[in-house]
Design a protein around this motif. Structure first.
Motif, PDB file in Angstrom:
ATOM      1  N   TYR A   1       0.827  -1.217   0.000  1.00 12.45           N
ATOM      2  CA  TYR A   1       0.000   0.000   0.000  1.00 12.45           C
ATOM      3  C   TYR A   1       0.865   1.272   0.000  1.00 12.45           C
ATOM      4  CZ  TYR A   1      -3.353   3.562   1.316  1.00 12.45           C
ATOM      5  OH  TYR A   1      -4.098   4.704   1.336  1.00 12.45           O
ATOM      6  N   LEU A   2       1.905   1.257   0.822  1.00  9.83           N
ATOM      7  CA  LEU A   2       2.738   2.465   0.948  1.00  9.83           C
ATOM      8  C   LEU A   2       3.749   2.629  -0.189  1.00  9.83           C
ATOM      9  CD1 LEU A   2       3.497   2.107   4.769  1.00  9.83           C
ATOM     10  CD2 LEU A   2       1.918   3.736   3.744  1.00  9.83           C
ATOM     11  N   SER A   3       3.813   1.626  -1.065  1.00  6.31           N
ATOM     12  CA  SER A   3       4.898   1.594  -2.051  1.00  6.31           C
ATOM     13  C   SER A   3       5.016   2.823  -2.982  1.00  6.31           C
ATOM     14  CB  SER A   3       4.849   0.299  -2.867  1.00  6.31           C
ATOM     15  OG  SER A   3       3.643   0.199  -3.590  1.00  6.31           O
ATOM     16  N   PRO A   4       3.939   3.476  -3.412  1.00  5.30           N
ATOM     17  CA  PRO A   4       4.159   4.622  -4.302  1.00  5.30           C
ATOM     18  C   PRO A   4       4.926   5.768  -3.632  1.00  5.30           C
ATOM     19  CG  PRO A   4       1.872   3.935  -4.381  1.00  5.30           C
ATOM     20  CD  PRO A   4       2.513   3.195  -3.238  1.00  5.30           C
ATOM     21  N   LEU A   5       4.822   5.833  -2.291  1.00  6.03           N
ATOM     22  CA  LEU A   5       5.536   6.889  -1.577  1.00  6.03           C
ATOM     23  C   LEU A   5       6.894   6.391  -1.079  1.00  6.03           C
ATOM     24  CD1 LEU A   5       5.103   9.833  -0.358  1.00  6.03           C
ATOM     25  CD2 LEU A   5       4.600   8.660   1.786  1.00  6.03           C
ATOM     26  N   LEU A   6       6.922   5.160  -0.579  1.00  9.05           N
ATOM     27  CA  LEU A   6       8.113   4.693   0.135  1.00  9.05           C
ATOM     28  C   LEU A   6       8.998   3.752  -0.678  1.00  9.05           C
ATOM     29  CD1 LEU A   6       6.783   4.065   3.757  1.00  9.05           C
ATOM     30  CD2 LEU A   6       7.578   6.159   2.710  1.00  9.05           C
ATOM     31  N   PHE A   7       8.535   3.357  -1.843  1.00  8.39           N
ATOM     32  CA  PHE A   7       9.369   2.492  -2.694  1.00  8.39           C
ATOM     33  C   PHE A   7       9.015   2.782  -4.148  1.00  8.39           C
ATOM     34  CE2 PHE A   7      10.249  -1.860  -4.484  1.00  8.39           C
ATOM     35  CZ  PHE A   7      11.623  -1.722  -4.457  1.00  8.39           C
ATOM     36  N   LYS A   8       8.533   1.770  -4.873  1.00  3.67           N
ATOM     37  CA  LYS A   8       8.019   1.960  -6.236  1.00  3.67           C
ATOM     38  C   LYS A   8       6.658   1.307  -6.241  1.00  3.67           C
ATOM     39  CE  LYS A   8      11.795   0.138  -7.920  1.00  3.67           C
ATOM     40  NZ  LYS A   8      12.850  -0.487  -8.675  1.00  3.67           N
ATOM     41  N   PRO A   9       5.668   1.875  -6.922  1.00  6.07           N
ATOM     42  CA  PRO A   9       4.317   1.308  -6.833  1.00  6.07           C
ATOM     43  C   PRO A   9       4.276  -0.174  -7.191  1.00  6.07           C
ATOM     44  CG  PRO A   9       4.382   3.188  -8.336  1.00  6.07           C
ATOM     45  CD  PRO A   9       5.771   2.971  -7.864  1.00  6.07           C
ATOM     46  N   MET A  10       3.703  -0.982  -6.289  1.00  3.14           N
ATOM     47  CA  MET A  10       3.656  -2.431  -6.512  1.00  3.14           C
ATOM     48  C   MET A  10       2.379  -2.781  -7.273  1.00  3.14           C
ATOM     49  SD  MET A  10       6.264  -3.715  -4.617  1.00  3.14           S
ATOM     50  CE  MET A  10       5.764  -5.306  -4.026  1.00  3.14           C
ATOM     51  N   PRO A  11       2.518  -3.502  -8.400  1.00  2.00           N
ATOM     52  CA  PRO A  11       1.360  -3.761  -9.261  1.00  2.00           C
ATOM     53  C   PRO A  11       0.317  -4.696  -8.637  1.00  2.00           C
ATOM     54  CG  PRO A  11       3.290  -4.927 -10.056  1.00  2.00           C
ATOM     55  CD  PRO A  11       3.762  -4.063  -8.942  1.00  2.00           C
ATOM     56  N   GLU A  12       0.658  -5.373  -7.508  1.00  2.00           N
ATOM     57  CA  GLU A  12      -0.328  -6.246  -6.864  1.00  2.00           C
ATOM     58  C   GLU A  12      -1.568  -5.463  -6.457  1.00  2.00           C
ATOM     59  OE1 GLU A  12       2.841  -6.241  -6.307  1.00  2.00           O
ATOM     60  OE2 GLU A  12       3.638  -8.250  -5.933  1.00  2.00           O
ATOM     61  N   PHE A  13      -1.389  -4.183  -6.149  1.00  2.00           N
ATOM     62  CA  PHE A  13      -2.546  -3.358  -5.803  1.00  2.00           C
ATOM     63  C   PHE A  13      -2.724  -2.168  -6.746  1.00  2.00           C
ATOM     64  CE2 PHE A  13      -4.328   0.409  -3.716  1.00  2.00           C
ATOM     65  CZ  PHE A  13      -5.603  -0.074  -3.442  1.00  2.00           C
ATOM     66  N   TRP A  14      -1.637  -1.502  -7.058  1.00  2.00           N
ATOM     67  CA  TRP A  14      -1.732  -0.219  -7.756  1.00  2.00           C
ATOM     68  C   TRP A  14      -1.910  -0.408  -9.265  1.00  2.00           C
ATOM     69  CZ3 TRP A  14      -2.534   3.965  -4.886  1.00  2.00           C
ATOM     70  CH2 TRP A  14      -2.181   3.889  -3.535  1.00  2.00           C
ATOM     71  N   LYS A  15      -3.027   0.072  -9.776  1.00  2.00           N
ATOM     72  CA  LYS A  15      -3.270   0.022 -11.225  1.00  2.00           C
ATOM     73  C   LYS A  15      -2.954   1.402 -11.800  1.00  2.00           C
ATOM     74  CE  LYS A  15      -7.088  -3.199 -10.562  1.00  2.00           C
ATOM     75  NZ  LYS A  15      -8.541  -3.267 -10.408  1.00  2.00           N
ATOM     76  N   LEU A  16      -1.787   1.495 -12.422  1.00  2.00           N
ATOM     77  CA  LEU A  16      -1.305   2.808 -12.855  1.00  2.00           C
ATOM     78  C   LEU A  16      -0.913   2.787 -14.329  1.00  2.00           C
ATOM     79  CD1 LEU A  16       1.021   3.360  -9.750  1.00  2.00           C
ATOM     80  CD2 LEU A  16      -1.266   4.288 -10.070  1.00  2.00           C
TER      81      LEU A  16
ATOM     82  N   ALA B   1      14.586  21.603  -5.941  1.00  2.00           N
ATOM     83  CA  ALA B   1      14.022  22.829  -5.371  1.00  2.00           C
ATOM     84  C   ALA B   1      14.235  22.929  -3.855  1.00  2.00           C
ATOM     85  CB  ALA B   1      12.523  22.877  -5.689  1.00  2.00           C
ATOM     86  N   GLY B   2      14.728  21.845  -3.218  1.00  2.00           N
ATOM     87  CA  GLY B   2      15.014  21.928  -1.782  1.00  2.00           C
ATOM     88  C   GLY B   2      14.194  21.014  -0.898  1.00  2.00           C
ATOM     89  N   LEU B   3      13.280  20.223  -1.499  1.00  2.00           N
ATOM     90  CA  LEU B   3      12.493  19.264  -0.720  1.00  2.00           C
ATOM     91  C   LEU B   3      13.251  17.928  -0.699  1.00  2.00           C
ATOM     92  CD1 LEU B   3       9.841  18.248   0.641  1.00  2.00           C
ATOM     93  CD2 LEU B   3       8.839  18.025  -1.629  1.00  2.00           C
ATOM     94  N   GLY B   4      13.540  17.417   0.494  1.00  2.00           N
ATOM     95  CA  GLY B   4      14.461  16.272   0.619  1.00  2.00           C
ATOM     96  C   GLY B   4      13.906  14.901   0.280  1.00  2.00           C
ATOM     97  N   VAL B   5      13.341  14.761  -0.917  1.00  2.00           N
ATOM     98  CA  VAL B   5      12.795  13.457  -1.337  1.00  2.00           C
ATOM     99  C   VAL B   5      13.931  12.442  -1.514  1.00  2.00           C
ATOM    100  CG1 VAL B   5      11.411  12.270  -3.089  1.00  2.00           C
ATOM    101  CG2 VAL B   5      11.015  14.697  -2.625  1.00  2.00           C
ATOM    102  N   PRO B   6      13.861  11.298  -0.863  1.00  2.00           N
ATOM    103  CA  PRO B   6      14.936  10.308  -1.038  1.00  2.00           C
ATOM    104  C   PRO B   6      14.926   9.662  -2.412  1.00  2.00           C
ATOM    105  CG  PRO B   6      13.278   9.501   0.526  1.00  2.00           C
ATOM    106  CD  PRO B   6      12.829  10.868   0.090  1.00  2.00           C
ATOM    107  N   THR B   7      16.082   9.175  -2.847  1.00  2.00           N
ATOM    108  CA  THR B   7      16.161   8.454  -4.127  1.00  2.00           C
ATOM    109  C   THR B   7      15.586   7.041  -3.940  1.00  2.00           C
ATOM    110  OG1 THR B   7      18.315   7.511  -3.581  1.00  2.00           O
ATOM    111  CG2 THR B   7      18.331   9.623  -4.743  1.00  2.00           C
ATOM    112  N   ALA B   8      15.368   6.343  -5.060  1.00  2.39           N
ATOM    113  CA  ALA B   8      14.821   4.985  -5.002  1.00  2.39           C
ATOM    114  C   ALA B   8      15.740   4.073  -4.179  1.00  2.39           C
ATOM    115  CB  ALA B   8      14.650   4.441  -6.415  1.00  2.39           C
ATOM    116  N   GLU B   9      17.056   4.225  -4.355  1.00  2.00           N
ATOM    117  CA  GLU B   9      18.016   3.377  -3.614  1.00  2.00           C
ATOM    118  C   GLU B   9      17.933   3.676  -2.121  1.00  2.00           C
ATOM    119  OE1 GLU B   9      19.123   5.326  -6.346  1.00  2.00           O
ATOM    120  OE2 GLU B   9      18.674   3.579  -7.587  1.00  2.00           O
ATOM    121  N   GLU B  10      17.847   4.966  -1.801  1.00  2.00           N
ATOM    122  CA  GLU B  10      17.766   5.337  -0.379  1.00  2.00           C
ATOM    123  C   GLU B  10      16.498   4.780   0.261  1.00  2.00           C
ATOM    124  OE1 GLU B  10      20.153   9.611  -0.302  1.00  2.00           O
ATOM    125  OE2 GLU B  10      18.080   9.566  -0.964  1.00  2.00           O
ATOM    126  N   LYS B  11      15.395   4.827  -0.492  1.00  3.85           N
ATOM    127  CA  LYS B  11      14.125   4.316   0.046  1.00  3.85           C
ATOM    128  C   LYS B  11      14.265   2.833   0.374  1.00  3.85           C
ATOM    129  CE  LYS B  11      11.234   7.482  -2.629  1.00  3.85           C
ATOM    130  NZ  LYS B  11      10.367   7.600  -3.787  1.00  3.85           N
TER     131      LYS B  11
END
Ligand SMILES: [Fe+2]
Ligand SMILES: [Fe+2]
Length: 342
Positions: A251-266, A284-294
Motif C-alpha cells: 500500500y505504501l509503495s508509491p511513496l516509500l518504494f516503487k508502486p507495486m502492481p499487486e494493488f496499484w493500477k497505474l 528545489a530543496g524538498l528532501g525526497v529520497p532516491t529509489a536506492e535510499e528508500k
C-alpha cells in the motif's frame, strides 16, 4: 504449511457479541502503562503547522516546474495522510464502541489529530506553490498534466483501498486490526526523518522534524498495542499480522518504494514521470529520497524491529524488493489490501 494457513485466514470470519456495541458506559481502565505514557507525551510534543516559515515557499522563489514538482510530492504524501485521518478516526470509534482500555482510545484520537496536522502541511505547501493543486488545478504544460494525472490516478486507487478498509471491521478480530498498526509507522518514521535530513529549506526541515516526532510516538504506541495484544493471540492471528505487514508495504509503495502492481493500477508511464517530478522537487530543496535510499531505509527499518517481532512470535514477511528475508506471503494482483496508512 504457513501458506495454507494464510490462505485459510483470508476467508476467515469472526463472531461478534450479539449486543450492539456502544460507546457507553465507557471505562477509564489503564492496562497498558506504555500506551498511557505515549498518549501523555503528545501534550509535551505539541506543535502547530501555522508556525512554520511558509514565506520560503513563495511562488517567485521557484521556476514553474520546481513549483509543480513540490506540490506533486506533497499531494502524493497527502493520499497517505488522508487515509490516516480516515483509518485512525474509524479505529478511535471502534475502540470506544468495543470498550477497549481508555489510553487506546485517546492514543488513537491523538494519532488522528496528527494526521490532520500532516495533511495540513501538504495543503499549505500546495496552496503556496501551485494554487488549486490537485483538486482545482488546470495544467498548462506536459509536466503539469502528467503530475495531475498521476495524482488523480493514485487517489482513484485510494478509493479501492478505503472501501476494503471499511469492510475489514466486520471481517477480522479487532485485536488483529489494532495489532497491525505499527508497520506503517515504521515506514512513516523512516521517510520523514530522511526528508527532514535531506531538505534544504527550513520550512521543510522543521515540518518533517516535527512529523518525525509524531511518527516516533505513533510507533511507540502501536508497538505497545502489538505487545499487549499479541501475547494473547493464537498463532494463526499472528500470521495475519505478517500478512498485513506485507500489505502495508504494498500500500505504501508509491511513496516509500516503487508502486507495486499487486494493488496499484497505474498507467505505464506513471513511474517515469513520478521520478522526474521527485528529482525536480529535490532540486528545489524538498528532501525526497532516491529509489536506492528508500529501499535501503526500508530494509534497515524492518530489520531494526525483527528481534522484537520474533520475540512475540510474529514472523517477518519476505519483502524481496528491499532484501528482507522472511515468510512468503502470496499476494495476487487485485487482492484487497488490508493495511493501515501513515
Ligand atoms: Fe501522518
Ligand atoms: Fe503515523
Amino acid at each position: 504449511m504457513l501458506i495454507n494457513m494464510l490462505k485459510h485466514l483470508q476467508g476467515m470470519q469472526i463472531d461478534r457479541p450479539n449486543e450492539t456495541p456502544n460507546i457507553f458506559p465507557g471505562n477509564w481502565d489503564v492496562v497498558t502503562q506504555e500506551l498511557l505514557k505515549t498518549y501523555e507525551a503528545w501534550f509535551k510534543q505539541n506543535w502547530g503547522p501555522v508556525e512554520l516559515p511558509w514565506d520560503e515557499l513563495n511562488r517567485e522563489n521557484f521556476d514553474q516546474d520546481q513549483a509543480v514538482a513540490q506540490a506533486y510530492w506533497m499531494a502524493k504524501l497527502a493520499l497517505f495522510e488522508k487515509s490516516g485521518i480516515g483509518a485512525f478516526s474509524l479505529a478511535t470509534l471502534q475502540a470506544a464502541r468495543y470498550n477497549m482500555e481508555d489510553p487506546t482510545k485517546k492514543f488513537l484520537a491523538g494519532v488522528t489529530y496528527d494526521e490532520c496536522r500532516h495533511d495540513e502541511i501538504c495543503r499549505r505547501a500546495c496552496n503556496r506553490l501551485c494554487p488549486g493543486f490537485p483538486y482545482k488545478f488546470k495544467p498548462k504544460t506536459t509536466l503539469e498534466e502528467k503530475a495531475l494525472r498521476n495524482i488523480q490516478v493514485l487517489y482513484d486507487n485510494g478509493k479501492r483501498y478505503w472501501s476494503a478498509f471499511e469492510k475489514v471491521w466486520e471481517k477480522y478480530p479487532l485485536e488483529l486490526i489494532f495489532s497491525s498498526f505499527f508497520f506503517a509507522e515504521i515506514g512513516a518514521q523512516l521517510i520523514f526523518k530522511t526528508v527532514a535530513e535531506k531538505s534544504r529549506l527550513s520550512v521543510y526541515t522543521q515540518a518533517f522534524n516535527n512529523i518525525t516526532k509524531d511518527e516516533s510516538r505513533h510507533l511507540a504506541g502501536t508497538l505497545a498495542l502489538l505487545d499487549r495484544l499479541a501475547k494473547e493471540m493464537p498463532k494463526e492471528h499472528k500470521l495475519m499480522i505478517t500478512r498485513q505487514m506485507k500489505h502495508g508495504f504494498i500500500y505504501l509503495s508509491p511513496l516509500l518504494f516503487k508502486p507495486m502492481p499487486e494493488f496499484w493500477k497505474l498507467p505505464d508511464d506513471f513511474l517515469e514521470w513520478d521520478q522526474r517530478l521527485e528529482e525536480k522537487a529535490y532540486e528545489a530543496g524538498l528532501g525526497v529520497p532516491t529509489a536506492e535510499e528508500k529501499a535501503e531505509r526500508w530494509y534497515k527499518a524492518i530489520e531494526q524491529h525483527r528481534k522484537k517481532l520474533e520475540s512475540l512470535e510474529v514472523p517477518v514477511p519476505a519483502i524481496k524488493e528491499v532484501g528482507v528475508d522472511g515468510v512468503d506471503v502470496p499476494v495476487k494482483k487485485g487482492d484487497n489490501i488490508v493495511a493501515t496508512p501513515l
